[in-house]
Motif scaffolding. Structure first.
Motif, mmCIF file in Angstrom:
data_model
loop_
_atom_site.group_PDB
_atom_site.id
_atom_site.type_symbol
_atom_site.label_atom_id
_atom_site.label_comp_id
_atom_site.label_asym_id
_atom_site.label_seq_id
_atom_site.Cartn_x
_atom_site.Cartn_y
_atom_site.Cartn_z
ATOM 1 N N HIS A 47 0.862 -1.191 0.000
ATOM 2 C CA HIS A 47 0.000 0.000 0.000
ATOM 3 C C HIS A 47 0.895 1.237 0.000
ATOM 4 O O HIS A 47 2.090 1.149 0.307
ATOM 5 N N ALA A 49 1.290 5.811 0.252
ATOM 6 C CA ALA A 49 0.835 7.033 0.912
ATOM 7 C C ALA A 49 -0.425 7.549 0.220
ATOM 8 O O ALA A 49 -0.523 7.533 -1.015
ATOM 9 N N GLU A 51 -3.376 6.190 0.459
ATOM 10 C CA GLU A 51 -4.421 5.153 0.348
ATOM 11 C C GLU A 51 -5.335 5.194 1.570
ATOM 12 O O GLU A 51 -4.926 5.653 2.640
ATOM 13 N N SER A 52 -6.531 4.681 1.379
ATOM 14 C CA SER A 52 -7.450 4.672 2.522
ATOM 15 C C SER A 52 -7.834 3.255 2.897
ATOM 16 O O SER A 52 -7.947 2.372 2.043
ATOM 17 N N VAL A 53 -8.007 3.053 4.191
ATOM 18 C CA VAL A 53 -8.454 1.761 4.721
ATOM 19 C C VAL A 53 -9.982 1.784 4.755
ATOM 20 O O VAL A 53 -10.568 2.680 5.370
ATOM 21 N N PRO A 54 -10.639 0.847 4.087
ATOM 22 C CA PRO A 54 -12.109 0.889 4.087
ATOM 23 C C PRO A 54 -12.693 0.499 5.446
ATOM 24 O O PRO A 54 -12.134 -0.338 6.157
ATOM 25 N N VAL A 123 -10.483 5.443 6.304
ATOM 26 C CA VAL A 123 -9.444 6.145 7.054
ATOM 27 C C VAL A 123 -8.243 6.270 6.113
ATOM 28 O O VAL A 123 -7.791 5.274 5.546
ATOM 29 N N ILE A 125 -4.327 6.965 5.051
ATOM 30 C CA ILE A 125 -2.981 6.764 5.625
ATOM 31 C C ILE A 125 -2.000 7.730 4.967
ATOM 32 O O ILE A 125 -1.988 7.854 3.742
ATOM 33 N N ASP A 126 -1.163 8.392 5.752
ATOM 34 C CA ASP A 126 -0.021 9.103 5.177
ATOM 35 C C ASP A 126 1.076 9.231 6.227
ATOM 36 O O ASP A 126 0.929 8.716 7.341
ATOM 37 N N THR A 130 -3.011 9.330 10.404
ATOM 38 C CA THR A 130 -4.257 8.908 9.757
ATOM 39 C C THR A 130 -5.295 10.009 9.888
ATOM 40 O O THR A 130 -5.230 10.827 10.813
#
Lengths: 150, 454
Positions: A47, A49, A51-54, A123, A125-126, A130
């Protein structure tokens, strides 16, 4: 020529050792997963920077128009059974499969579901940590026939 | 070809510690019994029967285990409808079989069939739990290990079977053999331990390889592990996982450490001594995934017990725990029940704290050598009458008192020590001891209480 008991035991044991190791070794590149001989592919996808966690939420719409959350506890399912059950059924638009869970919900909660919606509250991610992403409605589904009629 | 066979034979069947295998048996069986009871798996299994039949899709293993009950044609063994789904009663029966066989396997009574039943029952239950569209990994290697243990002499040490075998030998030969349960070796005792190392190496290698094949270097970018920490933190409510998911640099380091460790775990097969590095890291790794991601692999911790050289640990403890403090047990070498008692005590003497003297061979001299004052050394008649023990401190004990002193020196009996010191225990114990002593028979045809020379 007769085989001595100790030699026979070693031959039998060698067959067990060889069989088990072959089964586990083939599981590294499985053609078909044969539990308990498994590969271990968890967490394998990279994954990046941004990207989002569903975070999925299944919202059921009752016959009287009320919205109710169909979470794992309300259906008596584990997280994964919920994910591979009602969430996956909504994601793929499989109304027939979703109807099974609507029936379970009616039996357990006494509410008849006529339609459902899959929401994602992601959520992001970077490097700085978060943050909450924007709400996405993944799909909406109306149950066919009997489920909706009840 | 013959070189290959010899190499195979040397690798898998080099004599190894039977004690270590016995200790591993006890740990894995005790662990699984704890899991069965602590997680209330029977109740969980019954709850699965509330899931609609449309979602019931048994694993192949479960289909094979329940042949021919659900058979609906050759293809049904692999997939599709299966005509058998265990009722609550079936689950209760299997659960009861697992518990009983587990207790027998734990104490080592009829160990081989007990282990076989235990493995079958656990495989049955777990495969059923995973017959509803999802399965998980933590139990897989553990169950494979349970299934291979019945093929090994896992009950040859630290078991009731072992004691019974030695007692049979004593009865047949009418003499006490010298043996040390901790140092005994067997050609068949090493392969299950090595197989666990192989299984774990393959699993970890598979884990590293699939990450590498799917994602290459990118898996190490830090965001990947951050993503999974956050994902599992959300799913399972781990605040610590959510917090760490926001720490980029530490997570990059953790990513590298994970891949390096997984990809090189197999080195323990080449250099077994490396287990001292890899195993603690592995145990910490699984503890970490449990705390941060709720990815629980307690079964792997139990399997790590196979890497511990339990025999060498006990030998080390022998040297450290007062190596010169022994108790002397004086026994009547002409009395079968005494020979059996001595054999039993030797089996329990893990710390090598007992020395034995046959009064028919050594007479009173054995006690005199311990420093017991001349006037206190019992007569030969008295020595024949009941068991005498000289404790490590030089005190002389007889009958039940001797047993009580000995129990403090034998780890398997430590659980009994508080009981034999309870008020009234002396009176009851002495009565029991006298009753047994009276019933003993002496070779040569004499006795009934007092043993005289034949």
């Amino acid at each position: 020529m007769r085989t001595r008991p100790a030699a026979r035991a070693k031959i039998l044991t060698s067959l067990v050792i060889g069989g088990v190791l072959l089964l586990q070794a083939q599981a590294v590149f499985p053609v078909r997963r044969l539990w308990p001989f498994l590969d271990y592919p968890m967490y394998r996808t990279a994954h990046y920077a941004g990207e989002s966690v569903p975070r999925y939420r299944v919202v059921g719409i009752a016959a009287d128009g009320r919205e109710v959350e169909m979470d794992p506890a309300s259906l008596g399912l584990s997280f994964f059974k919920h994910l591979h059950g009602p969430v996956e059924a909504l994601e793929t638009g499989d109304a027939e499969r979703f109807a099974i869970f609507a029936d379970v919900f009616r039996e357990r909660q006494g509410t008849t579901i006529v339609a459902a919606r899959l929401e994602n509250h992601p959520v992001v991610i970077d490097t700085s940590g978060t943050r909450e992403g924007d709400l996405v409605v993944v799909t909406e589904l109306r149950l066919p026939g009997e489920g909706a009629a009840r | 070809m013959s070189a290959l066979v010899r190499g195979w034979d040397r690798y898998w069947f080099t004599p190894a510690s039977a004690f270590r295998l016995g200790a591993f048996r006890i740990i894995v069986v005790a662990f699984q019994l704890w899991i069965l009871l602590n997680r209330q798996l029977l109740a969980y299994g019954k709850s699965l029967n509330e899931i609609p039949g449309a979602l019931y899709d048994p694993l192949v293993v479960f289909r094979i285990l329940t042949l021919p009950l659900g058979y609906e044609g050759p293809r049904s063994v692999l997939s599709g409808p299966w005509g058998y789904r265990p009722t609550d009663l079936h689950l209760e029966i299997v659960h009861a079989i697992v518990l009983v066989s587990g207790v027998l396997a734990l104490v080592g009574l009829r160990t081989r069939p007990a282990l076989a039943l235990f493995a079958w029952g656990n495989l049955f239950l777990q495969a059923f739990f995973y017959s509803f569209g999802e399965f998980h990994h933590p139990e897989a290697l553990f169950l494979i290990t349970l299934c291979v243990l019945p093929f090994s002499p896992a009950g040859a040490s630290l078991s009731i079977d072992e004691v019974r075998r030695r007692l049979r030998d004593v009865d047949a030969e009418q003499r006490v053999r010298s043996f040390d349960v901790v140092t005994e070796r067997s050609a068949m005792a090493g392969w299950p331990i090595k197989m666990v190392a192989w299984l774990m190496s393959l699993a970890y290698f598979s884990s590293a390889l699939t990450k590498w094949m799917r994602s290459g270097h990118d898996w190490l970018n830090g965001y990947t592990l951050q993503y999974y920490l956050v994902q599992d933190g959300i799913r399972w409510g781990s605040e610590l996982g959510l917090w760490l998911g926001g720490q980029h640099v530490p997570v990059v380091v953790m990513s590298w450490a994970t891949i390096l460790w997984e990809a090189t775990f197999w080195l323990v097969l080449v250099v077994p001594a490396l287990a001292i590095v890899y195993v603690p890291i592995g145990a910490s790794f699984h503890l970490g995934t449990h705390i941060l991601m709720r990815a629980t692999f307690w079964h792997f911790h139990a399997l790590y017990a196979s890497f511990v050289p339990w025999d060498r640990l006990v030998l080390w403890a022998r040297e450290r725990l007062a190596p010169d403090r022994h108790a002397l047990v004086v026994y009547d070498g002409r009395c079968p029940i005494c020979l059996r008692s001595v054999t039993l005590l030797r089996s329990l003497d893990l710390l090598d704290r007992l020395r034995f003297a046959d009064l028919e061979v050594e007479g009173r001299a054995a006690i005199e050598r311990t420093g017991v004052p001349d006037g206190e050394v019992p007569s030969i008649q008295a020595l024949r009458h009941e068991m005498h023990t000289v404790g490590p401190g030089g005190g002389l004990y007889t009958g039940f008192g001797a047993f009580r002193r000995i129990a403090r020196l034998l780890p398997p009996l430590w659980a009994l020590v508080p009981l034999v010191h309870l008020p009234g225990a002396s009176a009851i114990g002495e009565t029991l001891y006298r009753r047994v002593a009276r019933s003993r028979v002496r070779l040569g045809g004499c006795v009934e209480g007092v043993c005289g020379r034949e």
